[in-house]
Scaffold this active site. Structure first.
Site, mmCIF file in Angstrom:
data_model
loop_
_atom_site.group_PDB
_atom_site.id
_atom_site.type_symbol
_atom_site.label_atom_id
_atom_site.label_comp_id
_atom_site.label_asym_id
_atom_site.label_seq_id
_atom_site.Cartn_x
_atom_site.Cartn_y
_atom_site.Cartn_z
ATOM 1 N N ASP A 274 0.832 -1.211 0.000
ATOM 2 C CA ASP A 274 0.000 0.000 0.000
ATOM 3 C C ASP A 274 0.863 1.257 0.000
ATOM 4 O OD1 ASP A 274 -1.989 -1.837 0.259
ATOM 5 O OD2 ASP A 274 -2.498 -1.370 2.335
ATOM 6 N N LYS B 23 -6.384 11.225 11.093
ATOM 7 C CA LYS B 23 -6.071 10.403 9.912
ATOM 8 C C LYS B 23 -6.990 10.689 8.726
ATOM 9 C CE LYS B 23 -5.411 5.708 8.240
ATOM 10 N NZ LYS B 23 -5.383 4.259 8.545
ATOM 11 N N ASP C 205 -4.437 2.620 -4.723
ATOM 12 C CA ASP C 205 -3.064 2.800 -4.245
ATOM 13 C C ASP C 205 -2.603 1.575 -3.471
ATOM 14 O OD1 ASP C 205 -4.676 3.062 -2.049
ATOM 15 O OD2 ASP C 205 -3.650 4.801 -1.208
#
EC number: 2.7.7.6
Length: 1002
Positions: A703, A778, A935
């Site tokens: 990732d 986050k 991603d």
């Protein structure tokens, strides 16, 4: 020159003595290469007809030509004035062709020198030499073809499977795509016959019995409506489209599509009329096209009984008709043209208006024929409570611009209660494919065999659709190739994990992030007249109802995923056709069980083709376990992650062997089902005699580290940003979220030290100091790069704070979230200054273009044209049998603000999509299995090192190109009269450092 021609003619391609041996060429040494003379081969062909050399072959023709030249040579010996010496090329040719007149003698003779060719050949013989040259070139081609035929034939495979198996699966796939609704209708009709014959209802699940009860009256009512349409007694605008499918198929489609919409409608048990009508109308139109094609095919294949034609045949037929019409028009045969055009009229799209009219009429008939009553055990002694299963109501929604009313179809509470048990009885379209998808060749050429498949999800955006259609096919080849690579990755269901999921779900859920299968009980009304207490009770009731709606929606979602998994679990493998969103990001076309989904989906899916682990593969399995376990372990160095897994071997074995009866260690993971699957894989490998040779089917993920910021750091050559998101090598992965959290904490500490009398944020800072961690910031950091607004950041942080329950007062919670959002965005701006300047530049360019009433357009590095679809919507009223509907249509006016704010994130999405597709193509060329989730790149454990090398190389290759310069140049070319701001300043970060960064993707 002639020396060159002669030598080239006789030496070309005959030097490969190994290849020539296949044709019976012997080896001997000469200055011309190694070949057995041609005339021998001609003679040999008469005794070995299997060589396939006929009297008219190239060899025979060359032989005849040489004999002609022999005559000239002999004539020249009698007539020296011709100027052909004994040592001429012709003599050499003649000698070469006579050399093996006596086969088996072993004497090859002496080839003559070509030294005097230039002086010897006369100009009148040039044509003969040229002809021999041409004949020999033709012979070379025949050699290659013959050599290929003589090669030992390899067993033919398609998509990695034998031809017989492929054809069998392909027939099944065609049946799935073309006969699903027909089979469902047939099943209902057979059940009805069973009921009539046995005089009793079959033992069916509740929802299945409901469907069966609705089917017959709905089918009969549709058939009656079709009869009116045929007789011309129905003048409704939908009449011409209403009889293009059998009534039973229309009935099944209507029931299943409406129920599917109710299942995915957020748990409210309702669906907007306009959405439901469009959904049903589109399904009817698609099925009508397939039905029409199959009917034509059945007629043409009546004798063979085969169904081997596909939509590709439709395209060929249309092309044939197009050519025929052109010829007829040139001949002025207009009557025949009109006849052909009339026959093809039913091929035209129905149009949105007609779709919703057909859909509305079918919904109306369903409401008139579908009834429900409580099960026998819920009935009182009174008369049976029979009521409509669906009702049409108007719903008022408050918006910032005022209130709006729209029509909804509401299902009865009894139907809603059974919705989450409906998935197993549903016809689910666009299932994973049993054979590899058709290769993409154009906008609507590729993917499924029969189901409508488009390379891009344009959602009605005409300019985007036209841009993709207009672009040359060659320009899109890399995109086609990448989508084919993703679509050809073969998957299967991990039956062990699915078995555990089924056990948990059957026992009520509540484990491994599975939702509780029971609703939260509603709080009892207070026995008081105190208005404050009553208000509090009403607020609680509202909260519980909302919670139950969310649970219901999640249950429906899980049921749909599990229904697909159960259908596919016995297949050796299956495939996911992929297409793109308008930015160029790839998605599987199947919507429920796919690798882009939740932990549940990812735990259930694995590669269908396994590979031995090898030493590196076992290491990557251990790293992967730490990654899916999470909780900070995934932020350790690779050695730390391996150590974590090795320290938990006992837990791993226990989880694999007794997942529900043992210690349940795997349930503590952030991604529990993926953790369980990895535990099983590691346990199998370590229990085997040779772990390195154990076969692994597990996809290992690599990732990106806040991938959007990685792209911005590369665009801006930003050293500080690059270090924060692992573009630079480090001993352990840099954690951008922890870095931002630390900056936020510093700001709050400074604020907390101030005087609260002068600054209201002081108390909020003191309240929040102990709440600041990476989890709080986050989501905001992740989405900031894609243009998150202050309001979005505030709502994200408010949700995190509410989960912790530290601040109970709603007003104070809101104020604290506002302060935390501002602080987080400030910290982001400080750390990623270069990213902010590029985002601002992109937004400014977009605004300049949009102010001229143009959408922002660009071409991705892989050649995909992108047109931002944001336009102002106009309203279009349409009268249907159910109500007047408001359909939205694009206008010519672009939405300036949306074009500006959406451009930076959309542009970066188009770049991450390009990186993923470049990596997919390179992995395919290197023989790796590959799957991508934006991603996150996946491959077998043994191939992770190679994939890591490839994805880094492709990232550097992507950003070696002057991306921003090219973008500015394209804007200036498209809008020469507009002034665009200069490119933002960029840093001096060396992109090649990415190649050495172990945690760039990790």
């Amino acid at each position: 020159m002639w020396r060159y021609i002669s030598k080239h003619a006789y030496s070309r391609k005959f030097r490969n003595s190994h290849d020539s041996a296949l044709l019976g060429f012997s080896q001997y040494s000469s200055s011309f290469g190694k070949t057995r003379p041609l005339q021998c081969l001609c003679e040999e062909s008469t005794t070995h007809p299997n060589l396939g050399l006929s009297q008219n072959s190239i060899f025979s023709r060359i032989s005849r030509k040489v004999r002609h030249l022999e005559g000239i040579c002999e004539e020249s010996s009698k007539n020296p004035h011709l100027g052909l010496s004994q040592n001429s090329t012709f003599s050499s040719v003649k000698g070469d062709f006579r050399i093996c007149g006596k086969r088996g003698s072993g004497s090859l003779g002496r080839l003559r020198s070509y030294g005097s060719a230039a002086e010897a050949i006369v100009s009148t013989s040039e044509e003969d030499i040229d002809e021999i040259q041409e004949l020999i070139e033709e012979m070379d081609k025949e050699n290659e073809a013959l050599k290929a035929n003589l090669q030992p034939k390899q067993p033919k495979t398609i998509g990695g499977m034998g031809v017989g198996k492929y054809n069998f699966l392909r027939r099944r796939q065609i049946k799935v795509e073309t006969e699903a609704w027909e089979e469902a209708a047939k099943e209902y009709q057979e059940l009805l016959m069973d009921m009539c014959e046995q005089k009793l209802a079959p033992n069916l699940p509740y929802m299945k019995s409901l469907f069966l009860g609705w089917f017959e009256p709905l089918r009969d009512a549709i058939a009656a409506e079709q009869k009116l349409c045929d007789e011309g007694k129905n003048r409704g605008a939908y009449a011409p489209f209403f009889d293009q499918l059998p009534a039973e198929m229309m009935a099944v489609i209507t029931m299943h599509k409406l129920m599917g919409l109710l299942m995915t409608g957020g748990g409210t048990g309702s669906a907007r009329v306009v959405q439901a009508a469009s959904y049903i109308g589109e399904a009817i139109e698609h099925e009508a096209r397939i039905h029409r094609f199959l009917e034509k095919t059945k007629k043409s294949n009546a004798l063979s009984g085969d169904l081997e034609e596909t939509p590709g045949d439709m395209m060929k037929e249309r092309e044939r008709l197009r050519k025929k019409v052109k010829i007829l028009m040139k001949k002025q045969k207009l009557r025949q043209v009109r006849k052909i055009v009339k026959q093809q009229d039913d091929e035209k799209p129905w149009g949105q208006d007609n779709l919703v009219k057909v859909g509305c009429r079918l919904i109306q008939i369903l409401m008139e024929t579908a009834y429900i009553q409580p099960p026998n055990d819920q009935l009182d002694d009174g008369p049976p409570d029979i009521r409509p299963a669906f009702v049409h109501t108007l719903k008022t929604v408050e918006t910032m611009k005022g209130s709006r009313r729209y029509g909804v179809i509401q299902c009865d509470p009894l139907v809603r209660k059974g919705l989450d048990k409906t998935a197993r009885h549903m016809v689910i379209p666009y299932m994973p494919m049993l054979v590899p998808p058709q290769s993409w060749l154009g906008y609507d050429k590729g993917g499924y065999l029969f189901l409508p498949s488009y390379i891009m999800r344009t959602h009605g955006a005409k300019q985007q659709r036209e841009a993709v259609k207009r672009v040359p096919k060659k320009q899109l080849e890399p995109v086609f190739q990448a989508l084919d690579t993703l679509g050809n990755t073969k998957w299967r269901v991990n039956r062990k994990v699915l078995g555990i999921v089924d056990r948990i779900w059957a026992s009520g859920g509540r484990l491994a992030d599975l939702v509780d299968r029971e609703d939260v009980p509603l709080p009892e009304a207070p026995d008081t007249e105190d208005e404050a207490e009553i208000r509090k009770w009403k607020w609680k009731v509202k909260g519980v109802k909302k919670e139950n709606c969310e649970r219901h929606s999640q249950r429906c979602d899980i049921e749909l995923k599990l229904a697909v998994a159960r259908k596919m679990k016995d297949e050796d493998g299956f495939y996911y056709p992929h297409n793109l969103d308008f930015r160029g990001r790839a998605y599987p076309m199947h919507p429920y069980l796919n690798h882009l989904g939740s932990d549940l989906c990812r735990g259930i899916l694995e590669f269908a083709e396994g590979r031995p682990l090898g030493t590196s593969g076992l290491r990557w399995l251990k790293i992967h376990l730490a990654n899916v376990y999470g909780g900070g372990v995934d932020k350790l160095s690779y050695e730390g992650r391996v150590a974590f897994s090795e320290n938990h071997l006992e837990d791993i074995f226990d989880s694999a062997e007794r997942p529900l009866e043992g210690k349940r260690w795997w349930l503590g993971a952030e991604d529990p089902f993926q953790c369980l699957a990895t535990c099983i894989n590691i346990a199998e490998a370590l229990r085997s005699p040779s772990p390195e040779t154990a076969i692994s089917y597990m996809p290992i993920h690599q990732d990106g580290s806040c991938n959007g910021l990685q792209h911005y750091a590369a665009l801006g050559r930003d050293k500080l940003g690059a270090a924060a998101v692992n573009l630079v090598a480090g001993d352990k992965p840099a954690d951008v979220y922890s870095g931002i959290a630390a900056r936020v904490l510093d700001i709050m500490k400074r604020d907390a030290a101030k005087d609260p009398a002068n600054d209201p944020n002081v108390m909020r800072a003191r309240l929040l100091i102990n709440q600041v961690d990476r989890k709080l910031v986050k989501q905001t950091v992740m989405t900031s790069v894609y243009g998150v607004t202050y309001i979005g950041a505030r709502d994200q942080i408010k949700k995190r704070l509410k989960e912790r329950g530290v601040i109970e007062d709603d007003n104070e919670l809101f104020a604290a979230a506002c302060y935390a959002a501002k602080t987080t965005l400030t910290a982001l701006g400080e750390m990623f200054e270069a990213a902010r300047s590029i985002m601002s530049w992109l937004g400014d360019c977009a605004k300049i273009i949009a102010m001229e009433n143009h959408p922002v357009r660009w071409t991705t590095p892989l050649g995909l044209p992108v047109v931002q679809p944001y336009r102002k919507l106009g309203r279009h009223l349409i009268k249907t049998s159910l109500q007047i509907l408001t359909l939205q249509r694009e206008t010519d006016k672009v939405m300036v603000k949306r074009q500006r704010t959406a451009f930076p994130p959309n542009f970066v999405h188009s770049l991450d999509g390009s990186h993923m597709m470049m990596t997919a193509i390179a992995c395919k060329e290197s023989g790796l299995s590959f799957a991508g989730v934006h991603d996150s790149y996946w491959t077998h454990a043994c191939d992770v090192d190679q994939m890591n090398k490839i994805l880094r190389e492709k990232f550097v290759e992507l950003y070696d190109a002057p991306i921003l310069e090219n973008l500015l140049e394209s804007f200036q070319q498209s809008f020469p009269d507009l002034q665009f701001p200069p490119l933002p300043e960029r840093g001096d970060f060396d992109l090649r450092e990415v190649l050495e960064s172990p945690y760039f993707f990790n």
